[in-house]
Each structure stands twice: as C-alpha cells, then as structure tokens.
Motif scaffolding. Structure first.
Motif: not given
Length: 364
Positions: A10-11, A174-175, A225, A330-331, A334
């Motif tokens: 997450k961020r 979503e992140e 993040a 994080t990217r 997802n």
C-alpha cells in the motif's frame, strides 16, 4: 532457505512539497500505511524497516511503528540509501526472511520534504570526484550518451498519458490508503493539462541550452509506501495469498557524476547471477526521476517501452525520495494481478551513483 513473499502493498497519495500532505510528519504518513497493512494481521510483525532520505533523523521506523499503534515489542530499523532507501528496506527484509531472522516484516519508505529540517541535500560524493545535483547529473548522462530532449520528451509524454489512463481506470486508488479526508488522487497529476503542449513550452531548468526540463523530470514530493512481507510458510499458515515471491537482488555503483546510468549495471548483474535474460522479464518498474534514465535504460537493453512502467510513473506522479522504491514494488504488486507477468523487476538509480535491482516472481 526460506522463500520471502509479499502478501500486501500500500501507499499514500503522492503530495507536492508544501501541498496537501504538508501538515503530516513522516511518521504520521508511514503510520497510515502500517495501520492498513496490519489491521487484519493476528500476530505482531518481527520488525519494521523503513527508508528515509531527508530526515528529520533518528530511528524513524521505530517512531512510525509506535505512531501506528504497534505493540512496544515491535522494533524498527531506518535505512538510508538515498532515493533507493525504500527499495533497499524491502530488499533487506526479504534477505532477512531468507536467512531465518524472522517471518513477518513491514518494509518500505517515507518522505516528507515539506517537513524536512534541512535546507540543502547531504553530499553524495567527495568534491574531487564530483558531487553534482541530480538535475546536473541527468544533464551529464544526456550529454555523454547522446540522449536528446526530443527523446526525453517523447517518454515523458508517454508517462503522463499512461498515468492519466491508470487514474481514469481506478488503478492508483487500489494501491492507496486514505490520509484523513484527502481525496485518493496524486496531487501532481492534472487531467486538465495539455501535457504535450507543456513539454514543448518549458525551458531547460538545470543547464543553459540543456535537455532536462521540469516537464521531463519528476517533482519534489511527500508520501509513504510499504509492503507486508512474510516467509511463504507463514503466509500459508495464516491463510494469506502471496502475490510476489522474492527471487534475488543486486546493488552496484557507478561514477557519481552519472547516477542515471546506475540501473543498467544493477539489472545486468541481477540477470547474470540468476541466469535470466532481459527477454525473460515480463514487466519492469524503473523509477522515473528523469526521462533520460528510462530512455538510456531502454536503449541499453534494446527493449521497447511496452512493458516498462506501463501504468505511468514519477514524471507524472512525483518522487518522494525515501518512499519511491517501495512505490515501485507496490505498483508491481497490483500490476501482476492485472497482467500476464511471471517475472518482473523493480529498479532505481540513486544520487551518488548507486543502482538497486530486485527480481520478483508472480505467485500462481
């Protein structure tokens, strides 16, 4: 040797310097992410490792752990590899799990340039070697390798468009974790702006008659993040579904006058030690501090931009130094759930001439 896997990532939003996140201390920003990652976790983490670059000093990870309401028994470790600090924290946590030091870690990074107590950056390199600011260093790379402004602007325009498309599709939300009542939108992204027109109109900002502009380089930003990393056995025990499995990592150094070139030997070393080729990598997230870095990277490996930062990056969204490496992961976390990507790489070039690269495998 244990496998290290990521089960959540997450961020926060990425805020501009003195923007919407300016009133939040770095430990508060990190706490929003830590709280979200641990809200459904039924046992304490072994450690929290956070990267940070511009202060305010001290053990920010421990402070963030306590700020987030973690038990006092949960320690904290702060690492500084400049703008690679967030990725270094994740890399370190993965290797600690492999070595059996623990089973559950939170790792990532945080930056609040708005709250920094320092008026100028720390030194990257001794003066007799060369200690250029990052903008001048980007100009050095452009000049040495023949990367024109047109080439940089072309990639920057692509980054802006990809970021806008990802925002429209809801990918970024979503992140994110919510910070108070601030909207889930990165502050630097402006859907109403004609980015191509802007790129043509802005002047070089670091060197007269140079090629690096405010349009083809990142901003100065706040944000945090982190990822929740476990041994694969622990994830199975807790009935959590891993998404990314850590394969290996590398760190390299180059001439401090040309830091934007550093991801190239870092990725080359990583591929060599794992017996992979660049063709085996389905997806790459490379920090876009400057477009010249991405253009040079693509040239060096003879690859297109198709699977390189496919959902946009720091040129459009911003670069909160200590957090940026964790944002890359994080990217990826997802993206691989949306795309047919088996192997992916996160990489970053760092002031002082350092590069970090991490190889991940999607867990199926």
């Amino acid at each position: 040797m244990k496998n290290a896997v990521i089960v959540n990532a997450k961020r926060t939003i990425i805020g501009k310097k003195n923007g919407v996140l300016k009133n939040y201390s770095p430990e508060q920003l990190a706490a929003f992410v830590i709280e979200d990652l641990t809200k459904d976790l039924n046992e304490p983490v072994d450690d929290i490792i956070l990267g940070n670059t511009v202060g305010p000093g001290g053990n920010l990870a421990r402070l963030s752990a306590l700020e987030s309401g973690q038990p006092c028994t949960v320690p904290g470790l702060t690492v500084d590899r400049q703008c690679g600090s967030g990725l270094e924290a994740i890399r370190l946590a993965c290797h600690l799990i492999q070595g059996g030091a623990g089973d559950i870690y939170i790792a990532g990074g945080v930056e609040s340039v708005s709250a920094s107590l320092f008026k100028s950056r720390a030194r990257f390199s001794p003066d007799d070697i060369g200690d250029p600011d990052m903008g001048i260093a980007a100009e050095n790379v452009a000049e040495k390798y023949g990367i024109t402004r047109e080439m940089q602007d072309e990639f920057a325009a692509l980054s802006y468009q990809r970021s806008l498309d990802s925002f429209d599709k809801g990918y970024f939300s979503e992140e994110m974790v919510r910070v108070a009542n601030i909207p889930l939108k990165d502050e630097g992204l402006k859907p109403e702006l004609d980015y191509r027109r802007m790129l043509k109109r802005v002047s070089p900002c670091f060197k007269k008659n140079g090629t690096v502009t405010v349009g083809n380089s990142c901003g100065v930003n706040d944000g945090a993040a982190a990822v929740l990393i476990m041994s694969e056995d622990k994830a199975k025990e807790l009935n959590l579904q891993p998404v990314l499995r850590f394969v290996d990592s590398s760190v390299t150094g180059v001439d401090p006058n040309y830091p934007a070139a550093a991801p190239i030997p870092a990725v080359s070393k990583l591929l060599s030690k794992t017996n992979f080729s660049i063709e085996d990598i389905d997806l790459i997230e490379l920090n876009e501090a400057f477009a010249v870095k991405v253009v040079l990277f693509a040239q060096a490996f003879s690859i297109s931009y198709d699977n390189l930062n496919p959902e946009g990056g720091a040129i459009a969204l911003g670069h909160p130094y200590g957090a940026s490496g964790a944002i890359l992961v994080t990217r990826l976390f997802n993206e691989v759930q949306r795309m047919e990507s088996n192997y992916c790489v996160s990489a970053i070039g760092i002031g002082g001439g350092l590069g970090i690269a991490v190889l991940w495998e999607r867990v199926t």
